[in-house]
Design a protein around this motif. Structure first.
Motif, PDB file in Angstrom:
ATOM      1  N   LEU A 119       2.438   5.120  -5.027  1.00  0.00           N
ATOM      2  CA  LEU A 119       2.421   6.571  -4.860  1.00  0.00           C
ATOM      3  C   LEU A 119       3.808   7.076  -4.501  1.00  0.00           C
ATOM      4  O   LEU A 119       4.218   8.157  -4.932  1.00  0.00           O
ATOM      5  CB  LEU A 119       1.418   6.962  -3.784  1.00  0.00           C
ATOM      6  CG  LEU A 119      -0.034   6.897  -4.221  1.00  0.00           C
ATOM      7  CD1 LEU A 119      -0.952   7.092  -3.023  1.00  0.00           C
ATOM      8  CD2 LEU A 119      -0.319   7.965  -5.255  1.00  0.00           C
ATOM      9  N   LEU A 120       4.543   6.259  -3.705  1.00  0.00           N
ATOM     10  CA  LEU A 120       5.899   6.669  -3.338  1.00  0.00           C
ATOM     11  C   LEU A 120       6.783   6.763  -4.575  1.00  0.00           C
ATOM     12  O   LEU A 120       7.583   7.688  -4.714  1.00  0.00           O
ATOM     13  CB  LEU A 120       6.505   5.667  -2.367  1.00  0.00           C
ATOM     14  CG  LEU A 120       6.454   5.986  -0.888  1.00  0.00           C
ATOM     15  CD1 LEU A 120       7.279   4.980  -0.125  1.00  0.00           C
ATOM     16  CD2 LEU A 120       6.965   7.381  -0.621  1.00  0.00           C
ATOM     17  N   ALA A 147       5.626   9.945  -6.496  1.00  0.00           N
ATOM     18  CA  ALA A 147       6.080  11.177  -5.850  1.00  0.00           C
ATOM     19  C   ALA A 147       7.591  11.225  -5.779  1.00  0.00           C
ATOM     20  O   ALA A 147       8.186  12.305  -5.811  1.00  0.00           O
ATOM     21  CB  ALA A 147       5.476  11.285  -4.458  1.00  0.00           C
ATOM     22  N   ASP A 160       0.834  -1.200   0.000  1.00  0.00           N
ATOM     23  CA  ASP A 160       0.000   0.000   0.000  1.00  0.00           C
ATOM     24  C   ASP A 160       0.868   1.249   0.000  1.00  0.00           C
ATOM     25  O   ASP A 160       1.721   1.403   0.857  1.00  0.00           O
ATOM     26  CB  ASP A 160      -0.840   0.028   1.287  1.00  0.00           C
ATOM     27  CG  ASP A 160      -2.250  -0.433   1.030  1.00  0.00           C
ATOM     28  OD1 ASP A 160      -2.551  -0.720  -0.131  1.00  0.00           O
ATOM     29  OD2 ASP A 160      -3.027  -0.498   1.982  1.00  0.00           O
ATOM     30  N   GLY A 161       0.665   2.109  -0.944  1.00  0.00           N
ATOM     31  CA  GLY A 161       1.403   3.362  -0.921  1.00  0.00           C
ATOM     32  C   GLY A 161       2.719   3.303  -1.671  1.00  0.00           C
ATOM     33  O   GLY A 161       3.299   4.339  -1.963  1.00  0.00           O
ATOM     34  N   LEU A 162       3.181   2.096  -2.005  1.00  0.00           N
ATOM     35  CA  LEU A 162       4.475   1.994  -2.696  1.00  0.00           C
ATOM     36  C   LEU A 162       4.408   2.679  -4.060  1.00  0.00           C
ATOM     37  O   LEU A 162       5.319   3.416  -4.452  1.00  0.00           O
ATOM     38  CB  LEU A 162       4.848   0.516  -2.852  1.00  0.00           C
ATOM     39  CG  LEU A 162       6.226   0.265  -3.441  1.00  0.00           C
ATOM     40  CD1 LEU A 162       7.297   0.734  -2.475  1.00  0.00           C
ATOM     41  CD2 LEU A 162       6.436  -1.205  -3.764  1.00  0.00           C
TER      42      LEU A 162
END
Lengths: 487, 153
Positions: free
Chosen positions: B78-79, B82, B74-76
């Motif tokens: 988006l990381l 960004a 989760d979030g990887l």
């Protein structure tokens, strides 16, 4: 480096939020320090940003290097910088307060803290966005995280979160419909570009309809009477730890988004079909301020009372920014900053009362045992601010709105500000009548409150007074930014 | 609650279809640089292949371990997205201004090419992880927050 500040302000909570599932996977206890740390960094950046903007003028940020109107632009001007500083400072204090009252299940929840950080990131993006579609995107980021946070405790809160979701999505749809109208009529989404193209065609049905849709959509988000019905239920049932953050930021930032659109697209004196648009908006603000205040007066539940107080203040701010003169506009924006701080303080007090005493209603307050002097002190300061007495910032905001109303010759608006002050005084008298009830056992030692609560209540009380003491310079630089064609 | 499928036809076909679907997902992701496709579509196809594995073999089977692993990410995505934007900022440009993506020995066009491809990979990872998370949280009772529970455990 300073030209990167708007994006950095967004990226700090965003990075912290999306890396949370990876960083905290094995150590859920670092969620809370990480969240608070990220917001503390934001506060520092926001202070630097405000200084840079005040000294060097607005920063235009072209994402990806594509200049507006082709690319997506962010505008970091005086108002955006001030509101971002307010939001991040209030968020920091709310999170410090949240340490005390957060339930153990949420304290170690990764998704809960990610949602908080994404909410703050979405609000920052919404404040900076200078492009109608970008506003929609961030509006939804902030709203979706807001729905989830309202329902984070489960149970009854889920029902109200779901209703908030339905109404909020309806508002977002209306907003998007309005954006589509404007895009079809002008071929651009950039606000500055729209401002140069719209004046010739603003009275056309398509554009007027589009602006009405946008306003209706944002009215739901900012809880303008009569579209406020989701707010009291949602904030009453939201977890105590995030209620101050939600109550103080979400509706205010939606209003800031509307103010940007209103200021760049609706010139004073504009009439559509013999209806003066700004006067219409002002009257909507009058209705919201009076009805919100009256509804607050008849509540018996503290949180609902405070929530309706916030609804009435949205009306006051809308009156200020729709008067069509700089004095009223700056008064409205200054009041918005104060209102964010005061709403956070009110929901902190209400949350602490539930946490320490289990007191939710006025009747509970009457039978309350000894309570901490920190709570009493903060309640007195926030009451003075809400009623609008010097030296708190609330007074100077209302004063400038009244001056603006008199300058514009709108006596109804000036009367409304005074009347809403009386209504506010009315419900605080009811609270204090219960608070200082003699029958309560005065001999016993009050229960000591946690250090985090003292820090957050103390800091927020000080900032309410500090805003009043610094009101002169804040109002002056806001006025200067208007003279320079900012917003 | 989803139970493993016991039909031999379904299980055998799954072994053939899932790898092909995953390969096609990668193809769509990379082909997005030249034509229709890209991170979102590629991510959806990758998610579909993993959801298919869960549907056929069940969540706990050895064959579904990829799907069980990716929900931790989760979030990887988006990381990554960004992060590429942040690298452009470190290079001195605006967020996602690939001209300032400092990669040695590359001309500007190649920098844009690599930059866009990397952000698309981020989008694909994010979409795939989200798709699998939604499928798992909708289909397995008692696992309301799979990502949360998984990361706590």
């Amino acid at each position: 480096m300073s030209s990167q500040l708007p994006m950095l302000l967004f990226l700090v909570p965003f990075f912290a939020g999306v890396s949370m599932p990876i960083l905290a996977a094995r150590r859920p206890s670092i969620c809370q320090p990480l969240t608070i740390g990220a917001v503390a960094v934001m506060v520092v950046l926001a202070i630097v940003n405000l200084r840079v903007v005040l000294n060097g003028g607005p920063i235009e940020y072209a994402i990806g290097g594509w200049a507006a109107p082709l690319g997506i632009a962010w505008l970091d001007d005086t108002i955006a910088a001030t509101v971002v500083l307010t939001i991040s400072a209030v968020a920091l204090l709310s999170l410090i307060f949240g340490r005390v009252v957060v339930p153990a299940r949420l304290e170690r929840s990764i998704s809960y803290h990610t949602l908080i950080l994404l909410l703050i990131g979405g609000l920052v993006g919404l404040i900076f966005a200078a492009d109608l579609f970008n506003v929609f995107v961030f509006l939804e980021v902030a709203a979706l995280t807001g729905y989830a946070l309202v329902g984070a405790q489960g149970g009854k809160a889920s029902v109200f979160a779901f209703r908030y979701l339905l109404l909020g999505s309806f508002g977002a749809t209306l907003y998007l419909l309005g954006v589509a109208h404007l895009y079809a009529a002008t071929g651009t989404l950039n606000m500055a570009d729209l401002a140069t193209r719209l004046p010739q065609i603003v009275t056309s049905t398509a554009v007027a309809g589009g602006l009405i849709y946008i306003f209706l959509g944002l009215s739901i988000k900012m809880a303008l009477v009569p579209l406020h019905s989701w707010l009291p239920d949602a904030y009453e049932n939201a977890p105590e730890a995030v209620a101050p953050l939600l109550a103080s930021t979400v509706t205010k930032v939606a209003l800031v988004a509307w103010v940007r659109i209103e200021y760049s697209l609706i010139v004073p004196g504009l009439e559509v079909g013999h209806v003066p648009v700004l006067v219409l908006l002002e009257e909507l603000g009058v209705i919201a301020a009076l009805i919100g205040g009256a509804l607050a007066l008849i509540q018996t539940d503290l949180k609902r009372m405070f929530a309706y107080g916030g609804v009435s203040h949205i009306g006051l701010i809308l009156i200020g920014v729709s008067l069509g003169n700089p004095t009223g506009f700056v008064g409205g924006m200054f009041y918005l900053i104060n209102d964010a701080v005061m709403q956070a303080a009110l929901f902190m007090i209400a949350g602490a009362l539930v946490h320490y005493h289990g007191a939710r209603s006025l009747d509970d307050l009457r039978d309350l045992g000894p309570r901490s002097p920190w709570l009493t002190g903060a309640l007195i300061v926030v009451a003075v601010g809400m009623v609008g007495l010097p030296p708190t910032g609330g007074f100077f905001g209302k004063w400038n709105i009244i001056l603006g109303a008199l300058e514009a010759g709108h006596l109804v608006a000036a009367f409304t500000v005074v009347a809403s002050t009386l209504l506010t005084l009315g419900y605080f008298v009811r609270i204090f009548a219960c608070w200082f009830n003699r029958s309560a056992g005065a001999e016993a030692q009050p229960q000591p409150v946690a250090g985090s609560l003292r820090v957050s209540l103390g800091a927020i009380s000080v900032s309410m007074i500090a805003l009043g003491l610094m009101s002169d310079s804040i109002v002056r630089f806001l006025l200067e930014s208007l003279a320079g064609g900012g917003v | 609650m989803i139970h493993p499928h016991d039909s031999a036809i379904v299980r055998t076909l799954g072994r053939i279809v899932i790898p092909v679907a995953q390969l096609f997902g990668f193809y769509v992701l990379v082909f997005g640089q030249h034509g229709p496709g890209g991170g979102f579509v590629g991510g959806v196809i990758l998610a579909a292949s993993m959801i298919l594995a869960i549907l056929i073999y069940g969540l706990d089977a050895h064959d579904s371990r990829l799907a069980k692993t990716v929900v931790h990410g989760d979030g990887l995505g988006l990381l990554i997205f960004a992060g590429v934007g942040g690298l452009c900022m470190i290079g001195g440009g605006q967020f996602l201004n690939y001209t300032h993506l400092e990669i040695p020995n590359l001309d500007e066009a190649s920098q844009h090419y690599i930059g866009i491809l990397l952000t698309q990979v981020g989008v694909a990872v994010d979409v795939a992880v989200t798709g699998v998370s939604i499928a798992i949280s909708l289909s397995f009772e008692g696992a309301d927050e799979p990502s949360d529970e998984a990361s706590h455990g």
